[in-house]
Design a protein around this motif. Structure first.
Motif, PDB file in Angstrom:
ATOM      1  N   VAL A  56       0.839  -1.201   0.000  1.00 52.14           N
ATOM      2  CA  VAL A  56       0.000   0.000   0.000  1.00 52.14           C
ATOM      3  C   VAL A  56       0.874   1.251   0.000  1.00 52.14           C
ATOM      4  O   VAL A  56       2.054   1.197   0.341  1.00 52.14           O
ATOM      5  N   ASN A  57       0.297   2.366  -0.400  1.00 50.20           N
ATOM      6  CA  ASN A  57       1.012   3.631  -0.458  1.00 50.20           C
ATOM      7  C   ASN A  57       0.158   4.703   0.218  1.00 50.20           C
ATOM      8  O   ASN A  57      -0.764   5.248  -0.362  1.00 50.20           O
ATOM      9  N   GLN A  58       0.502   4.972   1.487  1.00 45.55           N
ATOM     10  CA  GLN A  58      -0.294   5.915   2.288  1.00 45.55           C
ATOM     11  C   GLN A  58      -0.403   7.288   1.666  1.00 45.55           C
ATOM     12  O   GLN A  58      -1.349   8.023   1.901  1.00 45.55           O
ATOM     13  N   ARG A  59       0.634   7.661   0.895  1.00 47.09           N
ATOM     14  CA  ARG A  59       0.638   9.008   0.310  1.00 47.09           C
ATOM     15  C   ARG A  59       0.519   8.970  -1.203  1.00 47.09           C
ATOM     16  O   ARG A  59       1.076   9.814  -1.893  1.00 47.09           O
ATOM     17  N   PHE A  60      -0.201   7.999  -1.698  1.00 46.86           N
ATOM     18  CA  PHE A  60      -0.385   7.837  -3.145  1.00 46.86           C
ATOM     19  C   PHE A  60      -1.095   9.084  -3.688  1.00 46.86           C
ATOM     20  O   PHE A  60      -2.247   9.347  -3.369  1.00 46.86           O
ATOM     21  N   ARG A  61      -0.404   9.858  -4.511  1.00 46.44           N
ATOM     22  CA  ARG A  61      -0.974  11.100  -5.024  1.00 46.44           C
ATOM     23  C   ARG A  61      -1.784  10.842  -6.290  1.00 46.44           C
ATOM     24  O   ARG A  61      -1.423  10.002  -7.119  1.00 46.44           O
ATOM     25  N   THR A  62      -2.850  11.601  -6.412  1.00 46.97           N
ATOM     26  CA  THR A  62      -3.718  11.480  -7.586  1.00 46.97           C
ATOM     27  C   THR A  62      -2.934  11.594  -8.891  1.00 46.97           C
ATOM     28  O   THR A  62      -3.206  10.890  -9.853  1.00 46.97           O
ATOM     29  N   ASP A  63      -1.929  12.494  -8.912  1.00 52.26           N
ATOM     30  CA  ASP A  63      -1.201  12.721 -10.161  1.00 52.26           C
ATOM     31  C   ASP A  63      -0.096  11.693 -10.410  1.00 52.26           C
ATOM     32  O   ASP A  63       0.606  11.763 -11.412  1.00 52.26           O
ATOM     33  N   GLN A  64       0.023  10.717  -9.500  1.00 48.76           N
ATOM     34  CA  GLN A  64       0.999   9.634  -9.740  1.00 48.76           C
ATOM     35  C   GLN A  64       0.372   8.477 -10.509  1.00 48.76           C
ATOM     36  O   GLN A  64       1.065   7.541 -10.910  1.00 48.76           O
ATOM     37  N   VAL A  65      -0.953   8.526 -10.669  1.00 52.19           N
ATOM     38  CA  VAL A  65      -1.640   7.399 -11.304  1.00 52.19           C
ATOM     39  C   VAL A  65      -1.451   7.436 -12.817  1.00 52.19           C
ATOM     40  O   VAL A  65      -1.707   8.455 -13.450  1.00 52.19           O
ATOM     41  N   ASP A  66      -1.010   6.315 -13.359  1.00 54.48           N
ATOM     42  CA  ASP A  66      -0.904   6.181 -14.807  1.00 54.48           C
ATOM     43  C   ASP A  66      -2.285   5.870 -15.342  1.00 54.48           C
ATOM     44  O   ASP A  66      -2.800   4.786 -15.118  1.00 54.48           O
ATOM     45  N   VAL A  67      -2.900   6.796 -16.041  1.00 55.90           N
ATOM     46  CA  VAL A  67      -4.273   6.574 -16.481  1.00 55.90           C
ATOM     47  C   VAL A  67      -4.272   5.919 -17.863  1.00 55.90           C
ATOM     48  O   VAL A  67      -4.246   6.595 -18.883  1.00 55.90           O
ATOM     49  N   SER A  68      -4.322   4.601 -17.861  1.00 55.80           N
ATOM     50  CA  SER A  68      -4.234   3.864 -19.124  1.00 55.80           C
ATOM     51  C   SER A  68      -5.615   3.608 -19.728  1.00 55.80           C
ATOM     52  O   SER A  68      -5.733   3.121 -20.832  1.00 55.80           O
ATOM     53  N   TRP A  69      -6.656   3.944 -18.976  1.00 57.90           N
ATOM     54  CA  TRP A  69      -8.011   3.555 -19.407  1.00 57.90           C
ATOM     55  C   TRP A  69      -8.822   4.703 -19.969  1.00 57.90           C
ATOM     56  O   TRP A  69      -9.932   4.492 -20.432  1.00 57.90           O
ATOM     57  N   ALA A  70      -8.312   5.917 -19.924  1.00 57.61           N
ATOM     58  CA  ALA A  70      -9.135   7.053 -20.361  1.00 57.61           C
ATOM     59  C   ALA A  70      -9.064   7.233 -21.874  1.00 57.61           C
ATOM     60  O   ALA A  70      -8.100   6.826 -22.503  1.00 57.61           O
TER      61      ALA A  70
END
Ligand code: ATP
Ligand code: FE2
Length: 323
Positions: free
Chosen positions: A309-323
């Motif tokens: 898990v990543n307690q500080r997972f930032r929204t902008d760190q997500v690789d959005v491969s599905w959009a």
């Protein structure tokens, strides 16, 4: 199936590929006094997740072996709570031999709102206990356009309500008292660029109450001032991105005053406001299931050994491969 356990809610949802919510079963811990204790919340989740998994499968009429994947909120959130949900998800995925998907909690609020309200390119105002962010998709990623520099807006309301003896959760209690307020009292309005801060307002509001101002007036002023700050930064994000859709998410999106202020702002600029139904605004398993499904369909794979898990997972760190 999606497992949510980032803070005080343990929830298990099942959705199909049209985002029909087949089940969304939750149990929340609400401490008698003080804030939530991560360890106590994690114990609550450990006790409740297995029954919730079975309850969800039964409600949906889907045997566990027929699931396509098991998703869980991998962050951000409270460490012990996240780890409990992750452990449940890993055990389930391994025992059923199903793929595992790790979902960013904030992105899940946005995706479930998009899928169920049919807005297309919204600016999300995500307002919950621990989180306050203005998020939008831009240049391949979900980006944070503004956020709180200290506590979340829900936290402000909860902490204030506890300090003045109203109880928990504070949001709905403050809202109902605010309706009886008559005067707008001065509170610090702190917007810094696109960011907001609430702790000064919390201290000032408690002071006003101590000085003998009526609780209804303080509640009313607290809502007016805090929500005006949020409305202002949301409007600026809309203008900057040239968008005409605002989506609300998070528990505080249940608030009628916030809704009316944001929708008024939207209307004034020919934009539209969207709000998912309350059970999908608060933390819930269905939003994790839906985002997990989008990710899985787009080919995202997660091995158990990479699923910390990543307690500080930032929204902008997500690789959005599905959009
Ligand atoms: P997160 O982990 O995403 O920060 P959370 O654990 O705070 O979430 P949510 O269920 O999204 O969970 O939101 C809970 C918050 O919503 C609480 O702070 C509560 O006071 C607030 N809330 C609920 N209803 C209302 C309301 N009507 N008005 C204002 N706030 C509300
Ligand atoms: Fe949340």
């Amino acid at each position: 199936m999606g497992i949510e356990s980032t803070a005080h809610t343990a929830s298990v949802g099942i959705v199909d590929n049209k985002c029909r919510i087949l089940a969304n079963e939750s149990s929340s811990i609400s401490p008698e006094k003080g804030g939530i204790h991560p360890r106590e919340a994690a114990n609550h989740h450990a006790e409740n997740l297995v029954p919730l998994v079975h309850q969800a499968a039964k409600k949906a009429g889907v045997p566990l072996r027929e699931l396509d994947a098991v998703a869980f909120a991998i962050g951000p959130g409270l460490g012990p709570c996240l780890r409990t949900g992750a452990t449940a998800a890993r055990a389930l995925a391994l025992s059923l031999d199903k793929p595992l998907v790790g979902v960013n909690h904030c992105v899940a609020h946005l995706e479930i709102g998009k899928a169920t309200t049919r807005c297309k390119e919204p600016v999300l105002l995500y307002v919950s206990g621990g989180n306050t962010q203005v998020i939008a998709f831009a240049e391949g990623r979900y980006r944070i356009f503004g956020e709180t520099l200290d506590i979340g807006i829900g936290n402000l309301l909860d902490k204030f309500a506890r300090s003045v003896g109203l109880g928990f959760p504070g949001g709905p209690l403050v809202e109902s008292l605010a309706g009886k307020g008559k005067r707008l009292l001065q509170l610090p309005y702190s917007v810094k660029g696109m960011d907001v801060a609430f702790s000064g307002m919390l201290t000032a509001a408690i002071e006003l109450h101590k000085k003998g101002e009526s609780l209804a007036d303080v509640c009313c002023s607290l809502q007016e001032t805090a929500f005006a700050m949020l409305t202002e930064v949301t409007e600026r994000a809309l203008a900057h991105l040239d968008r005409d859709e605002v989506l609300l998410g998070g528990g505080v999106a249940c608030n009628g005053k916030l809704r009316s202020m944001v929708s008024r702002m939207a209307k004034d600029r020919d934009a539209e406001m969207f709000v998912p139904e309350a059970s999908l605004c608060v933390d819930n398993g269905a939003m994790i299931a839906w985002t997990g499904l989008l990710m899985h369909k787009s080919g995202v794979r997660l091995e158990v050994e990479d699923s910390s898990v990543n307690q500080r997972f930032r929204t902008d760190q997500v690789d959005v491969s599905w959009a």
